[in-house]
Design a protein around this motif. Structure first.
Motif, PDB file in Angstrom:
ATOM      1  N   MET A 173       2.156  11.341 -18.123  1.00 22.10           N
ATOM      2  CA  MET A 173       2.316  11.388 -16.671  1.00 22.10           C
ATOM      3  C   MET A 173       1.262  10.533 -15.979  1.00 22.10           C
ATOM      4  N   LEU A 174       0.016  10.589 -16.464  1.00 23.76           N
ATOM      5  CA  LEU A 174      -1.058   9.818 -15.850  1.00 23.76           C
ATOM      6  C   LEU A 174      -0.836   8.316 -16.042  1.00 23.76           C
ATOM      7  N   VAL A 175      -0.344   7.930 -17.223  1.00 24.36           N
ATOM      8  CA  VAL A 175      -0.070   6.510 -17.472  1.00 24.36           C
ATOM      9  C   VAL A 175       1.021   6.012 -16.533  1.00 24.36           C
ATOM     10  N   GLU A 176       2.056   6.829 -16.314  1.00 18.60           N
ATOM     11  CA  GLU A 176       3.114   6.432 -15.378  1.00 18.60           C
ATOM     12  C   GLU A 176       2.570   6.288 -13.965  1.00 18.60           C
ATOM     13  N   ASN A 177       1.692   7.208 -13.579  1.00 18.94           N
ATOM     14  CA  ASN A 177       1.073   7.131 -12.258  1.00 18.94           C
ATOM     15  C   ASN A 177       0.259   5.847 -12.119  1.00 18.94           C
ATOM     16  N   ILE A 178      -0.527   5.528 -13.143  1.00 17.65           N
ATOM     17  CA  ILE A 178      -1.350   4.312 -13.122  1.00 17.65           C
ATOM     18  C   ILE A 178      -0.470   3.070 -13.067  1.00 17.65           C
ATOM     19  N   GLU A 179       0.635   3.084 -13.835  1.00 12.68           N
ATOM     20  CA  GLU A 179       1.533   1.920 -13.844  1.00 12.68           C
ATOM     21  C   GLU A 179       2.141   1.691 -12.462  1.00 12.68           C
ATOM     22  N   ARG A 180       2.582   2.766 -11.804  1.00 18.60           N
ATOM     23  CA  ARG A 180       3.136   2.636 -10.455  1.00 18.60           C
ATOM     24  C   ARG A 180       2.079   2.095  -9.491  1.00 18.60           C
ATOM     25  N   ASN A 181       0.858   2.613  -9.630  1.00 18.25           N
ATOM     26  CA  ASN A 181      -0.220   2.151  -8.756  1.00 18.25           C
ATOM     27  C   ASN A 181      -0.511   0.667  -8.971  1.00 18.25           C
ATOM     28  N   LEU A 182      -0.507   0.245 -10.235  1.00 16.41           N
ATOM     29  CA  LEU A 182      -0.767  -1.164 -10.537  1.00 16.41           C
ATOM     30  C   LEU A 182       0.293  -2.069  -9.922  1.00 16.41           C
ATOM     31  N   ASP A 183       1.557  -1.619  -9.952  1.00 17.35           N
ATOM     32  CA  ASP A 183       2.637  -2.408  -9.350  1.00 17.35           C
ATOM     33  C   ASP A 183       2.381  -2.636  -7.863  1.00 17.35           C
ATOM     34  N   MET A 184       1.942  -1.589  -7.180  1.00 14.89           N
ATOM     35  CA  MET A 184       1.685  -1.711  -5.746  1.00 14.89           C
ATOM     36  C   MET A 184       0.410  -2.500  -5.474  1.00 14.89           C
ATOM     37  N   HIS A 188      -1.989  -6.567  -3.346  1.00  9.24           N
ATOM     38  CA  HIS A 188      -3.265  -6.662  -2.621  1.00  9.24           C
ATOM     39  C   HIS A 188      -4.207  -7.463  -3.508  1.00  9.24           C
ATOM     40  N   THR A 189      -4.318  -8.747  -3.259  1.00  5.91           N
ATOM     41  CA  THR A 189      -4.979  -9.664  -4.194  1.00  5.91           C
ATOM     42  C   THR A 189      -6.453  -9.340  -4.429  1.00  5.91           C
ATOM     43  N   GLU A 190      -7.138  -8.757  -3.445  1.00  4.54           N
ATOM     44  CA  GLU A 190      -8.570  -8.498  -3.598  1.00  4.54           C
ATOM     45  C   GLU A 190      -8.856  -7.199  -4.337  1.00  4.54           C
ATOM     46  N   ALA A 191      -7.869  -6.324  -4.458  1.00  3.89           N
ATOM     47  CA  ALA A 191      -8.116  -4.990  -5.006  1.00  3.89           C
ATOM     48  C   ALA A 191      -8.555  -5.032  -6.471  1.00  3.89           C
ATOM     49  N   GLY A 192      -7.983  -5.925  -7.272  1.00  5.66           N
ATOM     50  CA  GLY A 192      -8.281  -5.954  -8.698  1.00  5.66           C
ATOM     51  C   GLY A 192      -9.753  -6.121  -9.000  1.00  5.66           C
ATOM     52  N   ALA A 223     -10.622   7.183  -4.331  1.00  9.51           N
ATOM     53  CA  ALA A 223     -10.413   7.162  -2.880  1.00  9.51           C
ATOM     54  C   ALA A 223     -10.067   5.747  -2.416  1.00  9.51           C
ATOM     55  N   TYR A 224     -10.703   4.753  -3.020  1.00  9.89           N
ATOM     56  CA  TYR A 224     -10.410   3.358  -2.679  1.00  9.89           C
ATOM     57  C   TYR A 224      -8.959   3.023  -3.047  1.00  9.89           C
ATOM     58  N   ILE A 225      -8.529   3.456  -4.247  1.00 15.50           N
ATOM     59  CA  ILE A 225      -7.150   3.199  -4.668  1.00 15.50           C
ATOM     60  C   ILE A 225      -6.179   3.872  -3.701  1.00 15.50           C
ATOM     61  N   GLU A 226      -6.465   5.122  -3.342  1.00 18.58           N
ATOM     62  CA  GLU A 226      -5.588   5.862  -2.431  1.00 18.58           C
ATOM     63  C   GLU A 226      -5.506   5.173  -1.069  1.00 18.58           C
ATOM     64  N   LYS A 227      -6.651   4.763  -0.535  1.00 19.66           N
ATOM     65  CA  LYS A 227      -6.685   4.096   0.768  1.00 19.66           C
ATOM     66  C   LYS A 227      -5.917   2.776   0.725  1.00 19.66           C
ATOM     67  N   LEU A 229      -3.472   1.914  -1.371  1.00 24.10           N
ATOM     68  CA  LEU A 229      -2.037   2.181  -1.514  1.00 24.10           C
ATOM     69  C   LEU A 229      -1.426   2.611  -0.184  1.00 24.10           C
ATOM     70  N   LEU A 230      -2.135   3.441   0.573  1.00 23.95           N
ATOM     71  CA  LEU A 230      -1.640   3.860   1.886  1.00 23.95           C
ATOM     72  C   LEU A 230      -1.506   2.661   2.822  1.00 23.95           C
ATOM     73  N   SER A 231      -2.498   1.757   2.754  1.00 22.49           N
ATOM     74  CA  SER A 231      -2.458   0.560   3.586  1.00 22.49           C
ATOM     75  C   SER A 231      -1.259  -0.316   3.235  1.00 22.49           C
ATOM     76  N   ILE A 232      -0.990  -0.450   1.931  1.00 17.04           N
ATOM     77  CA  ILE A 232       0.157  -1.249   1.494  1.00 17.04           C
ATOM     78  C   ILE A 232       1.460  -0.605   1.961  1.00 17.04           C
ATOM     79  N   ASN A 233       1.550   0.716   1.836  1.00 12.28           N
ATOM     80  CA  ASN A 233       2.751   1.434   2.282  1.00 12.28           C
ATOM     81  C   ASN A 233       3.006   1.229   3.770  1.00 12.28           C
ATOM     82  N   GLN A 234       1.924   1.332   4.555  1.00  9.31           N
ATOM     83  CA  GLN A 234       2.055   1.166   6.007  1.00  9.31           C
ATOM     84  C   GLN A 234       2.473  -0.254   6.359  1.00  9.31           C
ATOM     85  N   ARG A 235       1.884  -1.233   5.666  1.00 13.02           N
ATOM     86  CA  ARG A 235       2.230  -2.631   5.923  1.00 13.02           C
ATOM     87  C   ARG A 235       3.691  -2.897   5.582  1.00 13.02           C
ATOM     88  N   ASP A 236       4.152  -2.356   4.432  1.00 12.00           N
ATOM     89  CA  ASP A 236       5.547  -2.537   4.037  1.00 12.00           C
ATOM     90  C   ASP A 236       6.496  -1.881   5.038  1.00 12.00           C
TER      91      ASP A 236
END
Length: 248
Positions: A173-184, A188-192, A223-227, A229-236
């Motif tokens: 389950m955690l690997v799937e969560n990480i994979e979804r997060n990586l896709d999003m 965001h080019t600077e996040a990596g 917290a950085y990842i969560e913030k 991802l939320l920013s990407i969701n809002q932008r989309d």
């Protein structure tokens, strides 16, 4: 009346149980041949066979005719039932999982710094070095699985068997969560680069044996990842609204 000494087979049983609990032996993994195990524990093969029989009676191992002895693959069943699989596939649960990871990984980092041994820190640094670099060509799945192993290594360094067991059984389950997060996060080019620096900070705090700094570094990372991802969701969402207006 003096309590009798434990039977040798019972001592071996407890040692094998500890290996299953601490992740040295994983669900579905084949046990080494009897000869090797007998040499490892410095016991006779009849005593070893009795210990393995004890584990089999408890449902911890399975014997396959002519194929050897395996740790039961059913050990992870409670965390991989259909309901948990459904939860892991729903997009709206991804942030719930991130919040849960705050507790799990923050605790793992804290106790790894508190109780880890030099060999644990070496393994953790090796796991960090083996992670794909930002912009690597590996598939998102391969990157997610490597990250999953990194967090399991951190949990193992905590020397908390319950924590390690929970994280190991939730690994899929955690690997799937990480994979979804990586896709999003790929949008965001600077996040990596930021995330890679944060992981280095977590490992540095653990290796410095600073439990509170390790937990804070881990929580700040999530917290950085969560913030982000939320920013990407809002932008989309804003882009989709703009496109709908253009279609009217």
């Amino acid at each position: 009346m003096r309590q009798g000494r434990k039977k040798l087979a019972d001592v071996i049983t407890e040692q094998l149980e500890s290996m299953i609990l601490d992740g040295s032996l994983l669900a579905g993994q084949k046990l080494p041949p009897e000869r090797e195990l007998a040499e490892q524990f410095d016991v006779s093969r009849p005593s070893l066979r009795e210990a393995i029989g004890n584990l089999q009676a408890r449902g911890l191992v399975e014997r396959k005719q002519g194929g050897g002895t395996f740790v039961s693959p059913k050990l992870n069943a409670a965390m991989t039932d259909p309901l948990m699989a459904l939860v892991s596939r729903r997009p709206e649960t991804q942030f719930d999982l991130l919040e849960f990871r705050h507790a799990l990984e923050g605790m793992a980092a804290y106790y790894a710094a508190l109780r880890g041994q030099p060999e644990d820190y070496t393994a953790l640094k090796d796991a960090l070095e083996s992670l794909p670099r930002p912009g690597a060509k590996e598939s998102k799945r391969a990157q997610a699985e490597a990250l999953g192993q990194f967090y399991i290594t951190m949990a193992r360094a905590s020397h908390n068997m319950v924590l390690l067991h929970v994280m190991s059984t939730m690994q899929g389950m955690l690997v799937e969560n990480i994979e979804r997060n990586l896709d999003m996060l790929a949008r965001h080019t600077e996040a990596g680069d930021d995330i890679a620096r944060q992981r280095n900070g977590i490992v540095d705090a653990i290796a410095s044996r600073d439990p509170e700094a390790a937990r804070q570094a881990c929580n700040a990372h999530l917290a950085y990842i969560e913030k982000t991802l939320l920013s990407i969701n809002q932008r989309d969402s804003r882009v989709q609204r703009a496109l709908r207006r253009l279609e009217i």
